[in-house]
Design a protein around this motif. Structure first.
Motif, PDB file in Angstrom:
ATOM      1  N   SER A 521     116.148  23.358 -35.533  1.00 49.89           N
ATOM      2  CA  SER A 521     115.577  22.682 -34.440  1.00 49.89           C
ATOM      3  C   SER A 521     114.863  21.695 -35.339  1.00 49.89           C
ATOM      4  O   SER A 521     114.136  20.462 -34.856  1.00 49.89           O
ATOM      5  CB  SER A 521     114.674  22.868 -33.479  1.00 49.89           C
ATOM      6  N   SER A 522     115.536  21.430 -37.002  1.00 53.27           N
ATOM      7  CA  SER A 522     114.185  20.834 -37.373  1.00 53.27           C
ATOM      8  C   SER A 522     115.687  18.948 -37.610  1.00 53.27           C
ATOM      9  O   SER A 522     114.343  18.062 -38.246  1.00 53.27           O
ATOM     10  CB  SER A 522     114.485  20.895 -39.580  1.00 53.27           C
ATOM     11  N   LYS A 523     116.790  19.202 -37.367  1.00 55.11           N
ATOM     12  CA  LYS A 523     117.411  17.778 -37.390  1.00 55.11           C
ATOM     13  C   LYS A 523     117.543  16.694 -35.828  1.00 55.11           C
ATOM     14  O   LYS A 523     118.256  16.107 -35.283  1.00 55.11           O
ATOM     15  CB  LYS A 523     119.381  18.049 -37.560  1.00 55.11           C
ATOM     16  N   LEU A 524     116.225  17.519 -35.084  1.00 51.04           N
ATOM     17  CA  LEU A 524     115.588  17.412 -33.967  1.00 51.04           C
ATOM     18  C   LEU A 524     115.469  15.770 -33.835  1.00 51.04           C
ATOM     19  O   LEU A 524     113.993  15.635 -34.566  1.00 51.04           O
ATOM     20  CB  LEU A 524     115.583  18.145 -32.320  1.00 51.04           C
ATOM     21  N   ILE A 525     115.998  15.126 -32.738  1.00 47.05           N
ATOM     22  CA  ILE A 525     114.174  13.911 -32.719  1.00 47.05           C
ATOM     23  C   ILE A 525     113.372  14.131 -32.246  1.00 47.05           C
ATOM     24  O   ILE A 525     113.327  14.401 -31.560  1.00 47.05           O
ATOM     25  CB  ILE A 525     115.121  12.625 -31.991  1.00 47.05           C
ATOM     26  N   ASP A 526     112.148  13.261 -32.883  1.00 47.01           N
ATOM     27  CA  ASP A 526     111.156  13.629 -32.231  1.00 47.01           C
ATOM     28  C   ASP A 526     111.095  12.793 -30.926  1.00 47.01           C
ATOM     29  O   ASP A 526     110.759  10.846 -31.628  1.00 47.01           O
ATOM     30  CB  ASP A 526     109.927  13.131 -33.698  1.00 47.01           C
ATOM     31  N   ALA A 527     110.340  13.217 -30.272  1.00 55.88           N
ATOM     32  CA  ALA A 527     109.943  12.472 -28.943  1.00 55.88           C
ATOM     33  C   ALA A 527     108.589  12.390 -28.394  1.00 55.88           C
ATOM     34  O   ALA A 527     108.360  12.148 -27.410  1.00 55.88           O
ATOM     35  CB  ALA A 527     110.911  12.407 -28.070  1.00 55.88           C
ATOM     36  N   SER A 528     107.998  13.465 -29.576  1.00 57.89           N
ATOM     37  CA  SER A 528     106.033  13.267 -28.982  1.00 57.89           C
ATOM     38  C   SER A 528     105.533  12.023 -28.496  1.00 57.89           C
ATOM     39  O   SER A 528     104.470  12.113 -27.613  1.00 57.89           O
ATOM     40  CB  SER A 528     106.244  13.686 -29.962  1.00 57.89           C
ATOM     41  N   THR A 529     106.245  10.899 -28.707  1.00 54.24           N
ATOM     42  CA  THR A 529     105.061   9.557 -28.342  1.00 54.24           C
ATOM     43  C   THR A 529     106.046   9.358 -27.297  1.00 54.24           C
ATOM     44  O   THR A 529     105.418   8.203 -26.301  1.00 54.24           O
ATOM     45  CB  THR A 529     105.535   8.332 -29.175  1.00 54.24           C
ATOM     46  N   VAL A 530     106.621   9.651 -26.417  1.00 59.12           N
ATOM     47  CA  VAL A 530     107.045   9.707 -24.938  1.00 59.12           C
ATOM     48  C   VAL A 530     106.403  10.354 -23.460  1.00 59.12           C
ATOM     49  O   VAL A 530     106.547  11.150 -23.629  1.00 59.12           O
ATOM     50  CB  VAL A 530     108.922   9.936 -24.819  1.00 59.12           C
ATOM     51  N   ASP A 531     105.608   8.832 -23.186  1.00 55.59           N
ATOM     52  CA  ASP A 531     105.549   9.885 -22.199  1.00 55.59           C
ATOM     53  C   ASP A 531     106.004  10.156 -20.987  1.00 55.59           C
ATOM     54  O   ASP A 531     105.995   9.040 -19.845  1.00 55.59           O
ATOM     55  CB  ASP A 531     103.702   9.130 -21.445  1.00 55.59           C
ATOM     56  N   MET A 532     106.313  11.381 -20.398  1.00 47.88           N
ATOM     57  CA  MET A 532     107.629  11.502 -19.795  1.00 47.88           C
ATOM     58  C   MET A 532     106.844  10.948 -18.134  1.00 47.88           C
ATOM     59  O   MET A 532     107.478  10.846 -17.099  1.00 47.88           O
ATOM     60  CB  MET A 532     107.804  13.334 -19.856  1.00 47.88           C
ATOM     61  N   GLN A 533     105.300  11.725 -18.092  1.00 47.54           N
ATOM     62  CA  GLN A 533     104.886  12.002 -17.073  1.00 47.54           C
ATOM     63  C   GLN A 533     104.165  10.315 -16.334  1.00 47.54           C
ATOM     64  O   GLN A 533     104.541  10.306 -15.036  1.00 47.54           O
ATOM     65  CB  GLN A 533     103.300  12.522 -16.626  1.00 47.54           C
ATOM     66  N   ALA A 534     104.464   8.859 -17.132  1.00 48.74           N
ATOM     67  CA  ALA A 534     104.590   8.174 -16.726  1.00 48.74           C
ATOM     68  C   ALA A 534     105.685   7.090 -16.138  1.00 48.74           C
ATOM     69  O   ALA A 534     105.457   6.110 -14.996  1.00 48.74           O
ATOM     70  CB  ALA A 534     103.972   7.178 -17.985  1.00 48.74           C
ATOM     71  N   LEU A 535     106.561   8.023 -16.334  1.00 49.97           N
ATOM     72  CA  LEU A 535     107.847   7.397 -15.784  1.00 49.97           C
ATOM     73  C   LEU A 535     108.048   8.209 -14.831  1.00 49.97           C
ATOM     74  O   LEU A 535     109.283   7.624 -13.781  1.00 49.97           O
ATOM     75  CB  LEU A 535     109.080   8.187 -16.474  1.00 49.97           C
ATOM     76  N   GLY A 536     107.644   9.035 -13.908  1.00 48.09           N
ATOM     77  CA  GLY A 536     107.965   9.314 -12.572  1.00 48.09           C
ATOM     78  C   GLY A 536     107.208  10.721 -12.319  1.00 48.09           C
ATOM     79  O   GLY A 536     108.234  11.789 -12.909  1.00 48.09           O
ATOM     80  N   THR A 537     106.711  11.625 -11.578  1.00 50.37           N
ATOM     81  CA  THR A 537     106.920  12.819 -11.348  1.00 50.37           C
ATOM     82  C   THR A 537     107.535  13.125 -10.290  1.00 50.37           C
ATOM     83  O   THR A 537     107.732  12.394  -9.090  1.00 50.37           O
ATOM     84  CB  THR A 537     105.327  13.147 -10.724  1.00 50.37           C
ATOM     85  N   GLN A 538     108.116  14.818  -9.917  1.00 53.88           N
ATOM     86  CA  GLN A 538     109.015  14.646  -8.990  1.00 53.88           C
ATOM     87  C   GLN A 538     108.261  14.259  -7.833  1.00 53.88           C
ATOM     88  O   GLN A 538     109.263  15.059  -7.266  1.00 53.88           O
ATOM     89  CB  GLN A 538     109.604  16.409  -9.799  1.00 53.88           C
ATOM     90  N   GLY A 539     107.643  15.128  -7.481  1.00 54.90           N
ATOM     91  CA  GLY A 539     106.276  15.132  -6.040  1.00 54.90           C
ATOM     92  C   GLY A 539     106.192  13.387  -5.505  1.00 54.90           C
ATOM     93  O   GLY A 539     105.967  13.025  -4.508  1.00 54.90           O
ATOM     94  N   GLY A 540     107.277  12.284  -6.507  1.00 54.25           N
ATOM     95  CA  GLY A 540     106.565  11.122  -5.570  1.00 54.25           C
ATOM     96  C   GLY A 540     105.872   9.882  -6.823  1.00 54.25           C
ATOM     97  O   GLY A 540     106.264   8.799  -7.075  1.00 54.25           O
ATOM     98  N   GLY A 541     105.259   9.806  -6.394  1.00 55.33           N
ATOM     99  CA  GLY A 541     103.802   9.223  -7.132  1.00 55.33           C
ATOM    100  C   GLY A 541     102.678   9.383  -7.224  1.00 55.33           C
ATOM    101  O   GLY A 541     100.761   9.623  -7.483  1.00 55.33           O
ATOM    102  N   LYS A 542     102.166   9.456  -5.157  1.00 57.85           N
ATOM    103  CA  LYS A 542     100.158   9.050  -5.073  1.00 57.85           C
ATOM    104  C   LYS A 542     100.403  10.617  -4.664  1.00 57.85           C
ATOM    105  O   LYS A 542     101.090  11.506  -4.074  1.00 57.85           O
ATOM    106  CB  LYS A 542     101.453   8.665  -3.099  1.00 57.85           C
ATOM    107  N   GLU A 543      98.776  10.506  -3.990  1.00 55.41           N
ATOM    108  CA  GLU A 543      98.524  11.633  -3.865  1.00 55.41           C
ATOM    109  C   GLU A 543      98.310  12.144  -2.614  1.00 55.41           C
ATOM    110  O   GLU A 543      99.205  11.789  -1.841  1.00 55.41           O
ATOM    111  CB  GLU A 543      96.291  10.911  -3.360  1.00 55.41           C
ATOM    112  N   GLY A 544      99.210  13.727  -2.851  1.00 49.31           N
ATOM    113  CA  GLY A 544      99.712  14.371  -1.821  1.00 49.31           C
ATOM    114  C   GLY A 544     101.219  13.600  -1.663  1.00 49.31           C
ATOM    115  O   GLY A 544     101.492  14.890  -0.816  1.00 49.31           O
ATOM    116  N   ALA A 545     101.798  13.646  -2.145  1.00 50.16           N
ATOM    117  CA  ALA A 545     102.775  13.631  -2.446  1.00 50.16           C
ATOM    118  C   ALA A 545     103.303  13.462  -4.080  1.00 50.16           C
ATOM    119  O   ALA A 545     104.748  13.581  -4.434  1.00 50.16           O
ATOM    120  CB  ALA A 545     103.880  11.988  -2.267  1.00 50.16           C
TER     121      ALA A 545
END
Length: 615
Positions: A521-545
């Motif tokens: 795994s030493s040759k893999l790209i470091d993507a720790s700076t990317v915030d995947m949550q900001a792209l959208g969560t699987q539940g939709g985005g609003k509270e309750g969704a």
């Protein structure tokens, strides 16, 4: 450069339509001369089995092609009885049509059918008391036989569920079109209801008779395979449209796509796993660990010659098929499983283009995962191809884990929760060195034409500028404007890093298979700076969704405190009971540690949003 391949495809399709129109004109002239249409009938397409009540879609000019313009924003003005609209939304899980008038880009079509649509997005919104922002399907001939909108029989309005960028599905279809895949037409859409703004959506050409006419001369058969896990709210054996569910078969064992991160855990990895525990729910070492994950044909694996063994395919035919059509497809699956006559059995070029684009956008909510849905299967004279559908969870929105896993997703084992052997339409082709080389060439073409020299970032900037005001003024949006802007930043970084990893995998400097990435795994790209949550969560985005405090995981219930084995046992208990939470089932689930709320959510998911619990 970005439009080179799509320009070629569009030119080819226009020439086909012009040829067909000319043929009809000549034929009708001859008919007048000889007072018979016999000769003209012979020029019609040999396949008129598409599910349309009229031949209008096959003889019309298909002017809708010019109206669904990806470089413009369409307008949809829906006029409907308010009481009927409310009743439809209150019973959205039934997916029943109601009558409405709709004005599209200034053209009014009266008395069309409109209904909610979706799987996990629909069931999540059904459970959410704060939003009615469903995706919709419009069927122009539901109440008026033969009616179309400029040659189109159906159109879909997607609500951008789980996508804070509003761009994931658009970009996925755009990339598919760029590399030469016959993707559906798509365009952003501004929707109003009875004169009031409703929301900003993505309009997508439905894959039906009009699509077949536009792309395949109305020839061949079209299917939308659906696994038991994919329908009825994404639960094994989920019933839909009032149909009884049938007991699923055992799922096959599989491989894994999990890879180790190259560096320290991403800043979002822990929060994702906490908020969306369902992402890790399927046992990826054992094909999902539950019955019905990908059975009855969705994997396109050959099992036997029985038509009933492929119900997930044949029960979801978009064209009218007969036994001969079904046997021909089964024979193609048999040849595929044996790696026999691949050039005849598979449209190799088209299939490799599809899987190349799908690997780039890391969409795992389809054929390449244990979900086994969200794709169309096209068959013509025994030759198979695959077509894209439903990409709101692209760019790592489903089963992908950390940003590093998304960025470094292996191009030569691009599957999740299953092995390449269990996905023969891809696996059998990659076994052939010539085809793997061609697959790599398509990946390189996407890198050169869609990503190199900042092209991807420029495309995202152009599109986000085009839709910015619409997103800002969207009254029903799952994500507010600030979150949209933040998501655009993360999307550009994710795309740039993904392209860097793919180029490294093609060049041989980064491992390109799951096992090789695990080994080093030493040759893999470091993507720790990317915030995947900001792209959208699987539940939709609003509270309750599925956003803050809501159930995450693309329609899966909040399973905090339950380990994977317990979740699988609970789902199997409910499945065996046909989705009914009886007192006996309650006792078993309580013994497993489920709360009343979790039981309700499991039942809703199993029954398309409607709980079925004994009181």
């Amino acid at each position: 450069m970005l439009v080179r391949q799509s320009q070629i495809n569009n030119t080819r399709k226009v020439m086909r339509m012009v040829y067909r129109k000319s043929t009809w004109v000549i034929c009708l002239s001859l008919a007048i001369a000889v007072t018979t249409l016999t000769g003209c009938e012979a020029t019609k397409s040999s396949n008129s089995k598409a599910n349309s009540q009229s031949g209008e879609a096959t003889t019309a000019s298909l002017d809708y092609v010019n109206e669904i313009d990806k470089n413009k924003i369409m307008t949809f003005a829906i006029t409907v009885d308010q009481a009927k609209w409310k009743e439809m939304l209150d019973n959205a899980a039934d997916e029943e049509y109601i009558s409405a008038d709709v004005t599209i880009n200034g053209t009014t079509i009266k008395n069309v059918g409109i209904r909610p649509k979706g799987n996990s997005s629909l069931s999540s919104i059904v459970r959410d008391g704060d939003t009615d922002r469903y995706s919709f399907k419009i069927k122009f001939d539901e109440y008026v036989e033969g009616q179309t909108w400029q040659g189109l029989d159906k159109i879909v309005l997607n609500n951008n569920f789980s996508d804070a960028t509003s761009l994931k599905e658009y970009l996925s279809y755009d990339m598919m079109s760029y590399i030469g895949v016959d993707a559906p037409l798509y365009s952003f859409a501004d929707i109003s209801l009875n004169g009031q703004k409703w929301g900003f959506y993505l309009a997508v050409e439905d894959m039906d008779s009009s699509y077949l006419e536009r792309t395949h001369d109305d020839e061949g058969e079209l299917y939308k395979p659906e696994s038991a896990m994919g329908g009825g709210g994404q639960f094994p054996g989920g019933a839909k449209d009032g149909q009884e569910s049938s007991p699923p078969k055992e799922a096959a064992t599989s491989g894994t796509t999990e890879v180790a991160a190259a560096t320290a855990p991403d800043k979002t990895q822990q929060t994702q796993q906490t908020q969306n525990p369902a992402q890790a729910m399927p046992d990826r070492k054992n094909g999902g660990g539950m019955k019905g994950m990908a059975n009855n044909g969705v994997s396109l694996q050959y099992t036997d010659d029985k038509i009933t063994s492929y119900s997930a395919i044949f029960d979801n035919a978009e064209t009218k098929t007969d036994q001969a059509d079904q046997q021909r497809l089964i024979e193609a699956l048999k040849n595929l499983s044996e790696g026999k006559d691949l050039e005849t059995t598979v449209d190799v070029d088209a299939v490799l283009r599809y899987f190349a684009a799908n690997a780039v956008v890391v969409n795992l909510d389809n054929y390449v995962s244990n979900m086994g849905h969200n794709y169309y299967l096209y068959e013509n004279e025994g030759q198979l191809s695959i077509l894209p559908w439903d990409y709101n969870l692209a760019f790592g929105g489903f089963q992908s884990g950390s940003a590093s896993n998304v960025v470094n997703f292996p191009i030569d084992t691009p599957v999740s929760g299953v092995s390449l052997e269990e996905r023969p339409l891809l696996g059998k082709l990659l076994e052939v060195p010539e085809y793997q080389e061609k697959y790599h060439a398509y990946l390189q073409e996407i890198m050169n034409g869609y990503f190199a020299d900042g092209k991807f970032e420029q495309t995202v900037d152009r599109l986000s500028t085009m839709i910015s005001d619409y997103v800002k003024n969207d009254p029903t949006a799952f994500y507010d404007y600030d979150k949209f802007q933040a998501a655009i930043v993360e999307l550009k970084e994710l795309g740039a890093l993904r392209a860097k990893s793919i180029q490294g995998q093609l060049d041989g400097t980064i491992p390109s298979t799951t096992e090789a990435q695990k080994a080093d795994s030493s040759k893999l790209i470091d993507a720790s700076t990317v915030d995947m949550q900001a792209l959208g969560t699987q539940g939709g985005g609003k509270e309750g969704a599925g956003g803050k405090g809501g159930p995450g995981g693309g329609g899966f219930p909040d399973m905090s405190g339950l380990d994977q084995d317990v979740m699988q046992q609970a789902m199997q208990i409910i499945q065996d009971a046909g989705g009914n939470i009886t007192d006996e089932v309650k006792t078993k689930l309580t013994a497993l540690g489920l709360t009343e709320e979790q039981m309700t959510q499991f039942s809703q998911m199993r029954n398309g949003g409607r709980p079925n619990i004994s009181k």
